[in-house]
Enzyme design. Structure first.
Site, PDB file in Angstrom:
ATOM      1  N   ASP A 125      40.375  41.997  43.825  1.00  0.00           N
ATOM      2  CA  ASP A 125      39.444  40.917  43.499  1.00  0.00           C
ATOM      3  C   ASP A 125      38.157  41.118  44.286  1.00  0.00           C
ATOM      4  OD1 ASP A 125      39.366  38.120  42.096  1.00  0.00           O
ATOM      5  OD2 ASP A 125      38.472  37.810  44.065  1.00  0.00           O
ATOM      6  N   ASN A 133      26.991  35.897  41.393  1.00  0.00           N
ATOM      7  CA  ASN A 133      26.548  35.531  40.041  1.00  0.00           C
ATOM      8  C   ASN A 133      25.521  34.398  40.077  1.00  0.00           C
ATOM      9  OD1 ASN A 133      27.728  37.253  38.150  1.00  0.00           O
ATOM     10  ND2 ASN A 133      29.676  36.171  38.190  1.00  0.00           N
ATOM     11  N   HIS A 138      24.390  36.357  35.552  1.00  0.00           N
ATOM     12  CA  HIS A 138      25.563  37.033  34.994  1.00  0.00           C
ATOM     13  C   HIS A 138      25.296  38.470  34.542  1.00  0.00           C
ATOM     14  CE1 HIS A 138      28.428  33.745  35.230  1.00  0.00           C
ATOM     15  NE2 HIS A 138      27.455  32.920  34.858  1.00  0.00           N
ATOM     16  N   ASP A 142      27.707  41.378  35.667  1.00  0.00           N
ATOM     17  CA  ASP A 142      28.396  42.300  34.762  1.00  0.00           C
ATOM     18  C   ASP A 142      28.158  43.752  35.177  1.00  0.00           C
ATOM     19  OD1 ASP A 142      29.267  40.137  33.334  1.00  0.00           O
ATOM     20  OD2 ASP A 142      27.800  40.346  31.718  1.00  0.00           O
ATOM     21  N   GLU A 168      36.634  38.543  37.780  1.00  0.00           N
ATOM     22  CA  GLU A 168      36.418  39.677  38.687  1.00  0.00           C
ATOM     23  C   GLU A 168      37.718  40.253  39.208  1.00  0.00           C
ATOM     24  OE1 GLU A 168      35.922  35.854  41.170  1.00  0.00           O
ATOM     25  OE2 GLU A 168      35.515  36.545  39.131  1.00  0.00           O
ATOM     26  N   ARG A 188      41.488  53.986  50.063  1.00  0.00           N
ATOM     27  CA  ARG A 188      40.349  54.714  49.493  1.00  0.00           C
ATOM     28  C   ARG A 188      39.564  53.841  48.529  1.00  0.00           C
ATOM     29  NH1 ARG A 188      42.863  59.157  47.837  1.00  0.00           N
ATOM     30  NH2 ARG A 188      43.101  58.624  45.632  1.00  0.00           N
TER      31      ARG A 188
END
Length: 261
Positions: A125, A133, A138, A142, A168, A188
């Site tokens: 997340d 945002n 937005h 994106d 997300e 990683r």
């Protein structure tokens, strides 16, 4: 046609010979017979040739229709495959969507998945993404999601799979891994996202875009169902958030016997 004309000529000569022997002038009957017979012969041959040409054209048309039907069938199969594939892709990031994930989890539970050995479910997340945002809009959000999805795709192996669950939240299935390998890949992922250095002032103290992760090692057919394992990874993700974000937390392994009936 030449054969018909030849036989007509022979018949005319025989008739002429017979009429001469009978004392009748053979010219008029012979000429009339030759003209009528020749006309009938020519008309019949022309009609026969026209019928053959028409039959050949119909055969060519049938073959062309058959080829068109075959090509249309192949095109329809290709379109259906593309539709089935696109229905399982997230339109924003181009990675697997929730439908693709549900099908793959079902395949894992029923032993139809080609993956062998343990798999790891990694739930990811973006940290403090709503303020990003709100600040940048937005379209910018994106763009960040696409960049992060691309980075995750570059951080995992070719046999691993990547999905967007919505918003997300992303999920990775690492195939054929042990605990140490999974831990290294998850580390990683976090490092590579941090290295993008996408400015995010609200995400203190790093002030760049980061992600948190919760993961669990799962043995298909031995431990709990895949959906239960994903839920455990989700709980681990929330612990990572509570512990300060930009980190990964591993969930405990879930034995089938420990799952309430």
């Amino acid at each position: 046609h030449l054969i018909a004309v030849g036989w007509t000529t022979v018949a005319a000569l025989l008739l002429s010979f017979a009429l001469q022997r009978s004392g009748v002038d053979p010219i008029s009957p012979i000429v009339l017979t030759a003209i009528v017979t020749g006309a009938i012969s020519v008309a019949g041959q022309v009609q026969r040739r026209a019928d053959r040409i028409d039959a050949f054209r119909q055969l060519v048309q049938l073959r062309a229709l058959h080829l068109q039907a075959r090509d249309a069938g192949r095109h329809l199969l290709d379109v259906n495959r593309e539709l089935a594939s696109s229905a399982r892709l997230d339109p924003l990031t181009g990675i697997g969507n929730r439908l693709a994930l549900e099908e793959d989890l079902l395949a894992l539970d029923h032993g139809r998945d080609p993956a062998r050995g343990s798999v790891a479910f990694v739930l990811i997340d973006l940290d403090r993404f709503k303020p990003y945002n709100d600040r940048h809009g937005h379209p910018a959000g994106d763009w960040v999601l696409r960049r992060v999805a691309d980075t995750l795709g570059e951080s995992i192996r070719a046999a691993d799979r990547l999905y967007r669950l919505g918003g997300e939240e992303l999920l990775v299935i690492l195939t054929g891994v042990d605990e140490a390998t999974a831990d290294g890949i998850v580390g990683r992922i976090l490092m590579n996202v941090h290295a993008l250095a996408i400015p995010h002032p609200e995400n203190r103290p790093w002030q760049v875009v980061t992600v948190s992760a919760g993961w669990i090692l799962h043995q298909p057919g031995v431990t709990a169902s895949a959906a239960t394992a994903v839920a455990a990874a989700d709980e681990a993700l929330y612990r990572a958030k509570r512990l300060g974000r930009n980190r990964a937390v591993a969930a405990h392994r879930l034995d089938r016997a420990s799952i309430p009936a």
